[in-house]
Design a protein around this motif. Structure first.
Motif, mmCIF file in Angstrom:
data_model
loop_
_atom_site.group_PDB
_atom_site.id
_atom_site.type_symbol
_atom_site.label_atom_id
_atom_site.label_comp_id
_atom_site.label_asym_id
_atom_site.label_seq_id
_atom_site.Cartn_x
_atom_site.Cartn_y
_atom_site.Cartn_z
ATOM 1 N N HIS A 52 0.833 -1.206 0.000
ATOM 2 C CA HIS A 52 0.000 0.000 0.000
ATOM 3 C C HIS A 52 0.861 1.247 0.000
ATOM 4 O O HIS A 52 1.632 1.480 0.924
ATOM 5 C CB HIS A 52 -0.928 0.002 1.219
ATOM 6 N N HIS A 78 0.783 5.586 -1.310
ATOM 7 C CA HIS A 78 0.321 6.789 -2.006
ATOM 8 C C HIS A 78 1.587 7.607 -2.215
ATOM 9 O O HIS A 78 2.038 8.329 -1.312
ATOM 10 C CB HIS A 78 -0.673 7.585 -1.161
ATOM 11 N N HIS A 91 -9.701 0.657 0.882
ATOM 12 C CA HIS A 91 -9.598 1.096 2.280
ATOM 13 C C HIS A 91 -10.886 0.665 2.958
ATOM 14 O O HIS A 91 -11.963 0.946 2.434
ATOM 15 C CB HIS A 91 -9.546 2.629 2.372
ATOM 16 N N HIS A 110 -6.203 -1.315 5.959
ATOM 17 C CA HIS A 110 -6.634 -0.762 7.249
ATOM 18 C C HIS A 110 -7.940 -1.434 7.718
ATOM 19 O O HIS A 110 -8.936 -0.759 7.945
ATOM 20 C CB HIS A 110 -6.899 0.752 7.199
ATOM 21 N N ASP A 164 2.221 3.049 2.970
ATOM 22 C CA ASP A 164 1.081 3.958 2.933
ATOM 23 C C ASP A 164 1.463 5.437 2.807
ATOM 24 O O ASP A 164 1.738 5.921 1.719
ATOM 25 C CB ASP A 164 0.210 3.682 4.170
HETATM 26 ZN ZN ZN Z 1 -4.220 4.475 1.929
#
Ligand code: ZN
Length: 466
Positions: free
Chosen positions: A62, A64, A242, A279, A330
């Motif tokens: 994961h 971003h 998510h 998550h 993340d």
């Molecule tokens: Zn995320």
């Protein structure tokens, strides 16, 4: 030996069955392992020797990418009830300033950092799609394509997951102005995915999947359309979402849908090993058992979840129930799988006042157990053949530094424990191979100076506009 086959001899290597000695790794021109042979008493003539123990590279499930550039910038109290939601306001303001070339430079540097840490694959949950005012670029996949290119330029394996984002909250609440760069109609989204797959076709180091952002940001109908469209491309391509990061999200789901998010999803969709629930922090006992049984991967991002004050995932119960998980960096407040695994165990130790909580009956060493499970679950979440040193898998691995103070004079029985739980000086990750290419040699990426220069220039532009 086929002249196109390459090879490496490792005195010690971690194979699916455990540590083996005198291992010959052989791979083909596509970067796929074709033979893994232990007990080869002597290295065949002319074969290079690994500089230390070899372990599989870790998938990062994961990411971003753009958020790397804001690490460290939100660690001040803006109001007495700072939370994930106030952090998100700051993150949106930052996202608004990301330009295509800025994004490319940030992603390239981030992937250099991932590779240096021993992450050899990344799943990019990419949601900044459009221009600052929300208009589509001439190439709708302009920004996603920059991220895909960053992966190939730096050498990391990628699963690109363009994000479908449509609503600002449960009950199909219209998106906010500061979400307009993320928003697509279902049709527009599928066009974007098609444009991307056309411009950058899949290969051994690149796969596509979909990422409906969350149950708050998509409708049941659009989720079904997107999954059906993905099935037409490939019925086992990954789906990441998510799911239950915040208690407020669980409360809103109960109010709007009549069920907690994980339960709602499990009740309505065929959730299986192609799914990654990122998550899955707030799950009750019955969701924990049901999620474990489904075979889906729980996407755990411990350093980010700790940084954002999300809560603690019920790891002990979930692992006892046979649940699969992988790890992700993340928001990139840290980029180190060792820290993610350490924090996974430490959350349990701190809340239970016990030690070695996540060991299993079969594996007494916590680090060995967590490393193996995170490899397996992470690999599944990538939808790519990674995560193990065996024929048919990508030739992705880490060469540890056996002379590091934390490994010296130990045996393979405690190497992973020291690697995961000890933090002294430089990283024990010495060399990193991806698809059989040595991309990190003696802790340096082959193009490190250039990517760092570009990253600094991107930061300068971003901060000048702040
Ligand atoms: Zn995320």
């Amino acid at each position: 030996m086929n002249t196109r086959t390459k090879s490496l001899f490792a005195a010690h290597a971690l194979l699916p069955e455990g540590w083996r000695t005198d291992v010959l790794l052989e791979w083909d021109a596509t970067g796929t392992l074709v033979a893994v042979t232990p007990d080869k008493r002597d290295a065949p003539a002319g074969v290079a020797r690994a500089a230390g123990p070899v372990i599989p590279g870790m998938p990062n499930l994961h990411s971003h990418a753009f958020q790397r550039a804001m690490a460290g910038l939100t660690e001040y109290r803006a109001n007495p009830t700072d939370s994930f939601w106030s952090w998100r306001e700051l993150m949106y303001r930052f996202a608004a300033r990301i330009m295509p070339e800025t994004l490319g430079a940030i992603a390239r540097w981030l992937y250099v950092e991932m590779l240096k840490a021993g992450y050899t694959s990344v799943c990019e949950f990419h949601y900044v799609h459009h221009a600052e005012d929300g208009t589509r670029h001439a190439n709708p996949a302009e920004l996603a394509q920059r991220v895909v290119d960053a992966a190939s330029e730096t050498g990391i394996g990628m699963t690109m997951l363009p994000v479908l984002y449509q609503f600002s909250g449960f009950g199909e609440e219209p998106p906010r102005d500061d979400q307009r760069r993320f928003v697509n109609t279902t049709e527009g989204y599928l066009d974007l995915l098609a444009a991307l797959r056309h411009a950058r076709p899949e290969h051994g180091a690149l796969r596509y999947g979909v990422a409906p952002h969350s149950l708050r940001a998509v409708s049941e109908a659009s989720l079904r359309v997107v999954i059906e469209a993905l099935n037409d491309i490939s019925p086992d391509a990954p789906v990441h979402i998510h799911i239950a990061e915040q208690t407020a999200e669980v409360d809103a789901s109960l109010a709007a849908l009549g069920a907690r998010p994980v339960q709602w999803l499990l009740d309505r969709f065929d959730v299986n090993a192609r799914w990654c629930l990122v998550h899955a922090t707030h799950i009750d006992a019955s969701e924990t058992a049901a999620l474990a049984k489904s075979g889906a991967i729980a996407g755990l991002c411990l350093t980010t979840e700790a940084n954002l004050g999300d809560g603690i995932f019920p790891a002990n119960e979930y692992l006892d129930a046979g649940g699969a998980f992988g790890i992700g960096s993340d928001s990139h407040v840290g980029v180190d799988w060792r820290a993610e695994l350490r924090l996974l165990e430490y959350g349990q130790r701190l809340s239970r006042r016990q030690r070695n909580v996540l060991a299993s009956h079969e594996t007494a060493q916590v680090a060995d157990r967590l490393f193996r499970d995170a490899l397996e679950g992470g690999a599944c979440a990538t939808g790519r053949a990674v995560g193990a040193l065996m024929p048919g898998a990508r030739a992705d691995w880490i060469v540890l530094d056996a002379d590091h103070p934390n490994l010296a004079e130990q045996t393979s029985a405690t190497w992973l424990s020291s690697v995961v739980f000890c933090e002294h000086g430089e990283s024990p990750v010495r060399d990193v191979f991806v698809g059989g290419e040595c991309v990190i040699r003696e802790r340096r990426h082959r193009d490190e100076a250039r990517h760092y220069r570009d990253y600094r220039a991107a930061l300068a532009r971003l901060f000048a506009g702040a």
